[in-house]
Enzyme design. Structure first.
Site, PDB file in Angstrom:
ATOM      1  N   LYS A 148     -14.259  -3.938   7.129  1.00  0.00           N
ATOM      2  CA  LYS A 148     -13.606  -5.069   6.038  1.00  0.00           C
ATOM      3  C   LYS A 148     -14.687  -6.142   5.721  1.00  0.00           C
ATOM      4  O   LYS A 148     -15.623  -6.540   6.585  1.00  0.00           O
ATOM      5  CB  LYS A 148     -12.343  -5.764   6.440  1.00  0.00           C
ATOM      6  CG  LYS A 148     -12.270  -6.533   7.777  1.00  0.00           C
ATOM      7  CD  LYS A 148     -11.119  -7.098   7.819  1.00  0.00           C
ATOM      8  CE  LYS A 148     -10.893  -7.906   9.265  1.00  0.00           C
ATOM      9  NZ  LYS A 148     -10.100  -9.004   9.461  1.00  0.00           N
ATOM     10  N   HIS A 159      -8.232  -1.429   0.129  1.00  0.00           N
ATOM     11  CA  HIS A 159      -7.313  -2.250  -0.075  1.00  0.00           C
ATOM     12  C   HIS A 159      -7.947  -3.698  -0.448  1.00  0.00           C
ATOM     13  O   HIS A 159      -9.257  -4.026   0.258  1.00  0.00           O
ATOM     14  CB  HIS A 159      -6.443  -2.696   1.235  1.00  0.00           C
ATOM     15  CG  HIS A 159      -5.791  -1.533   1.808  1.00  0.00           C
ATOM     16  ND1 HIS A 159      -4.386  -1.617   1.956  1.00  0.00           N
ATOM     17  CD2 HIS A 159      -6.337  -0.513   2.455  1.00  0.00           C
ATOM     18  CE1 HIS A 159      -4.178  -0.276   2.624  1.00  0.00           C
ATOM     19  NE2 HIS A 159      -5.407   0.318   2.859  1.00  0.00           N
ATOM     20  N   CYS A 162       0.773  -1.313   0.081  1.00  0.00           N
ATOM     21  CA  CYS A 162       0.033  -0.228  -0.060  1.00  0.00           C
ATOM     22  C   CYS A 162       0.810   1.204   0.051  1.00  0.00           C
ATOM     23  O   CYS A 162       0.586   2.133  -0.842  1.00  0.00           O
ATOM     24  CB  CYS A 162      -0.757   0.087   0.994  1.00  0.00           C
ATOM     25  SG  CYS A 162      -0.709  -0.935   2.543  1.00  0.00           S
ATOM     26  N   HIS A 204      -5.351  -1.575  -4.811  1.00  0.00           N
ATOM     27  CA  HIS A 204      -6.103  -0.354  -4.038  1.00  0.00           C
ATOM     28  C   HIS A 204      -6.776   0.534  -4.747  1.00  0.00           C
ATOM     29  O   HIS A 204      -6.470   0.965  -5.822  1.00  0.00           O
ATOM     30  CB  HIS A 204      -4.583   0.727  -3.486  1.00  0.00           C
ATOM     31  CG  HIS A 204      -3.698  -0.283  -2.685  1.00  0.00           C
ATOM     32  ND1 HIS A 204      -2.537  -0.964  -3.025  1.00  0.00           N
ATOM     33  CD2 HIS A 204      -3.779  -0.775  -1.348  1.00  0.00           C
ATOM     34  CE1 HIS A 204      -2.056  -1.784  -2.177  1.00  0.00           C
ATOM     35  NE2 HIS A 204      -2.842  -1.555  -0.996  1.00  0.00           N
ATOM     36  N   ARG A 247       7.567 -11.235   4.691  1.00  0.00           N
ATOM     37  CA  ARG A 247       7.252 -10.948   6.188  1.00  0.00           C
ATOM     38  C   ARG A 247       8.088 -11.979   6.798  1.00  0.00           C
ATOM     39  O   ARG A 247       8.086 -13.139   6.503  1.00  0.00           O
ATOM     40  CB  ARG A 247       5.761 -11.324   6.456  1.00  0.00           C
ATOM     41  CG  ARG A 247       4.970 -10.378   5.608  1.00  0.00           C
ATOM     42  CD  ARG A 247       3.410 -10.360   5.652  1.00  0.00           C
ATOM     43  NE  ARG A 247       2.807  -9.503   4.898  1.00  0.00           N
ATOM     44  CZ  ARG A 247       1.403  -9.427   4.699  1.00  0.00           C
ATOM     45  NH1 ARG A 247       0.752 -10.425   5.624  1.00  0.00           N
ATOM     46  NH2 ARG A 247       0.853  -8.481   4.176  1.00  0.00           N
ATOM     47  N   ASP A 283      -2.796  -7.816  -5.016  1.00  0.00           N
ATOM     48  CA  ASP A 283      -3.161  -6.694  -4.451  1.00  0.00           C
ATOM     49  C   ASP A 283      -3.751  -5.604  -5.291  1.00  0.00           C
ATOM     50  O   ASP A 283      -3.258  -5.395  -6.461  1.00  0.00           O
ATOM     51  CB  ASP A 283      -1.890  -6.043  -3.590  1.00  0.00           C
ATOM     52  CG  ASP A 283      -2.386  -5.378  -2.349  1.00  0.00           C
ATOM     53  OD1 ASP A 283      -3.338  -5.548  -2.029  1.00  0.00           O
ATOM     54  OD2 ASP A 283      -1.297  -5.252  -1.825  1.00  0.00           O
ATOM     55  N   GLN A 331       1.260 -10.884  -3.413  1.00  0.00           N
ATOM     56  CA  GLN A 331      -0.298 -10.642  -3.539  1.00  0.00           C
ATOM     57  C   GLN A 331      -0.787 -10.334  -4.470  1.00  0.00           C
ATOM     58  O   GLN A 331      -0.267  -9.588  -5.292  1.00  0.00           O
ATOM     59  CB  GLN A 331      -0.478  -9.758  -2.243  1.00  0.00           C
ATOM     60  CG  GLN A 331      -0.112  -9.903  -0.859  1.00  0.00           C
ATOM     61  CD  GLN A 331      -0.305  -8.871  -0.029  1.00  0.00           C
ATOM     62  OE1 GLN A 331       0.460  -7.886  -0.360  1.00  0.00           O
ATOM     63  NE2 GLN A 331      -1.034  -8.986   1.031  1.00  0.00           N
TER      64      GLN A 331
END
Length: 639
Positions: A467, A513, A336, A387, A365, A385, A383
């Site tokens: 979420k 997200h 992000c 946004h 991670r 991912d 990911q």
RNA sequence: GCCAUCGUAGCUCAGUGGUAGAGCACUUCCUUGGUAAGGAAGAGGUCGCCGGUUCAAUCCCGGCCGAUGGCUCCA
């Protein structure tokens, strides 16, 4: 005489009953199977034991094995039987706690240095069934604190004494069953009769109260069922899950591997990359068709960026750091912050929103060494991912579109059964109450418009926004959390993101997200277990394998191979000096979906013999061009 | 990270206080075979790494690394 209503298997029964008589008496009076298929009951949202007096309640929902509460009570009582059985063989053992869990139950026991081993399981199981068959009635007894303490002091059990000390003195109850007595708040079965099959599953170390400074206990896991058939079905599923383990399939299909040189960091082999790329290519095209743009942000970024985003403060233990030119940098654990930097490269107008930027972002991670598990829990993953930057008013429409997209993506892999969770404002939160109300309302409205049933998790949202989470069930009905949609009121402000509204003023956008698959690595693992390695054609690393009957026909096979590769098909040629049977066997081991056999007939007539593994069909003498056209058609991915 | 178990050939595994074996895979040869493993020969291991005990360690002991299962389900 007052009446109570009983609900059982869709029917409603009315029966006269005294408040003082136990519920089972009323149930039995009208001929229903109390204590048999009826295990427990629910009234006013709480579980009401069959042996408890009816009291003031007027309506009881009777629950059997099919109800989660039914199994809960069933397994709780089974844990008592387990403890009773164990005490007959290990009288010195000190019991601690023994709750039901999602799949069965356990009992944490201090065996005083003489713990059982797996060889002891059969005799424990036999003993439990012997006790259950008597049957034993579970009798609730209110006891005074002094009585309770005296009981366990006599048995020298410091754990139970500790528990009792912490309980409100007026709420201490024992349950007696057979010769067994246990401190327990219940609820329980009326009697042990329905427990007809049991399996001791294993042993594990566990600390008293989960604290490593406390004594180590032995946790005995077990599971029980109302019939042998259900136990066998459970064991069959367990064996099937073992057979589908993606770590084994990854090895067998030569997709990926793990090594000491990089614990938790997957190595992708050529065939694994074919699968991973097919997956990513497909999703990339789908996103581009759905109003997204792709970006890529750096893996290493300055520490100050992560301080600004809040990750340094809240997520530091999971991050890797490094130095470049004596300046501190961090390896990104999320995408992000990088995305916001791209947002900031232009002055954005409300006309630009919603701006949907996706990134197949590689994040690292630091997971604890003990939790690493194949592709399911790794230290580096990609990911899917994205946004989405939008105005508060656009949230609902964006969520609605996302829900549709998620639905389509899951359906493409045969994940048709899914559960949706909506998590709302927690106690600690940022942003105005008004914004929260608007956002939660928008999520809820989008779910309702989409006709998606969902479970509300009040207070479970992130501090920066509410979420939605998606959980799918695989072919073995196991649950996997995949996607998540998170509203974020925090980061746009932290990074000073703005857009110029119709009023000419600057406003802060909302950031959504969202990930649909979660991580590609983990998703591949789930997909392998879901399909048992029988990947659909559009994902199969080798879509078709060419099997010449002998090397006399190698030239023809090579020609066909080149034709297939030129069309972008993932083809392989078995040029080994082996017999056809062996080549078919080898291709079966690789789980290749399509095999083309070619010998004298085929080479002469320019045809192939097609063997379809998944459909278990064969087709002879298919002209080459027809076969290729069919294959081109069959490998098309879902829309 | 903590606890338990485990680590022998590319893979799956057997084995022993006196420097190691099987099947598959691999290489070569024979075989040219039509829908789930043709035959023979060969090559392949500092028994996870480091240290200790011992005349001698892959085996016993300790540490480390890695893998597997479990560790927030609280009478």
């Amino acid at each position: 005489m007052p009446k109570v209503r009983l609900l059982w298997q869709g029917a409603t029964y009315e029966v006269e009953a005294q408040p003082t008589e136990p519920l089972y008496a009323a149930i039995q009076r009208i001929g229903l199977p109390a204590g048999e298929t009826i295990l427990t009951a629910r009234t006013d949202g709480t579980i009401h034991e069959l042996s408890a007096p009816i009291g003031e309640a007027t309506t009881f929902e009777l629950l059997g094995w099919e109800a989660p509460e039914g199994r809960w009570v069933f397994w709780h009582s089974s844990a008592h039987l387990l403890a009773e059985a164990i005490l007959t063989f290990w009288p010195q053992a000190k019991l601690t706690i023994g709750p039901p869990i999602e799949q069965g139950f356990y009992y944490d026991i201090d065996f005083r240095g003489d713990a059982p081993s797996p060889e002891d399981f059969p005799k424990i199981e036999a003993k439990i069934l012997e006790l259950a068959a008597q049957p034993e009635f579970f009798v609730r007894k209110k006891v005074s604190k002094a009585e309770a303490l005296a009981y366990y002091q006599a048995r020298q059990n410091p754990y139970k004494i500790e528990l009792i000390e912490e309980l409100p003195p007026e709420e201490i109850t024992f349950y007696e069953s057979g010769n067994f007595v246990d401190l327990c708040k219940g609820p329980h079965l009326w009697h042990s009769g329905p427990v007809r099959a049991v399996k001791v599953l294993g042993l594990a170390g566990a600390y008293w109260r989960g604290d490593s400074r406390n004594p180590q206990l032995t946790r005995v896991y077990g599971i029980s069922f109302p019939s042998q058939a259900l136990l066998e079905e459970y064991l069959r599923l367990q064996a099937e899950a073992e057979r589908r383990d993606h770590r084994l399939l990854g090895k067998q299909l030569d997709l990926f591997s793990f090594h000491e040189e990089g614990p938790g960091f997957p190595f992708w082999h050529p065939k694994g990359m074919r699968l991973l790329n097919a997956l990513q290519d497909w999703l990339r095209q789908k996103l581009l068709r759905n109003g997204y743009e792709e970006i890529k942000t750096p893996i290493i970024l300055t520490q100050t960026l992560w301080e600004r985003s809040g990750h340094y403060e809240n997520y530091r233990e999971n991050m890797y750091f490094t130095m470049i030119d004596e300046q501190p940098y961090a390896i990104k654990p999320m995408n992000c912050p990088g995305s916001t930097i791209i947002y900031r490269t232009q002055l954005r107008s409300y006309r630009d929103l919603p701006l949907r930027l996706f990134e197949f972002g590689l994040v690292h991670r630091h997971e604890l060494s003990g939790v690493l598990t194949g592709l399911f829990r790794v230290r580096a993953f990609t990911q899917d991912d994205a946004h989405i930057y939008c105005t508060p008013e656009q949230i609902q429409e964006e969520i609605a579109a996302l829900l549709q997209l998620v639905e389509q993506v899951y359906a493409a892999f045969g994940f048709t059964e899914k559960e949706v969770y909506l998590s709302t404002r927690p106690e600690r939160y940022i942003g105005s109450l008004e914004l929260w109300a608007q956002a939660e309302g928008a999520l809820q409205a989008a779910l309702q418009v989409a006709g998606l049933p969902y479970t509300l998790n009040p207070g479970e949202g992130a501090f920066y926004g509410p979420k939605i989470d998606f959980v799918v069930r695989d072919s073995l009905r196991r649950k996997w959390q995949l996607g998540t949609i998170q509203l974020d009121f925090s980061m746009p402000a932290r990074f000073g993101l703005t857009y110029v509204g119709a009023d000419g003023k600057h406003h802060t956008p909302v950031m959504i997200h969202r990930a649909i698959l979660g991580s590609f690595e983990r998703f591949v693992g789930i997909l392998l277990e879901h399909t048992a390695g029988d990947l659909p054609l559009w994902l199969a690393p080798i879509q078709v394998k060419l099997l010449p009957v002998s090397d006399k026909f190698l030239a023809y096979a090579e020609e066909v191979w080149h034709l297939l590769k030129a069309r972008g098909l993932r083809a392989a040629l078995d040029a080994s000096n082996e017999r056809l049977n062996k080549k078919i066997w080898a291709a079966e081991q690789e789980k290749v979906p399509i095999m083309w056999v070619m010998g004298a007939k085929e080479a002469a007539a320019r045809t192939v013999a097609i063997r379809n593994r998944l459909e278990r069909t064969q087709a002879e003498n298919v002209p080459l061009e027809t076969a290729i056209a069919q294959l081109m058609q069959a490998v098309q991915p879902p829309a």
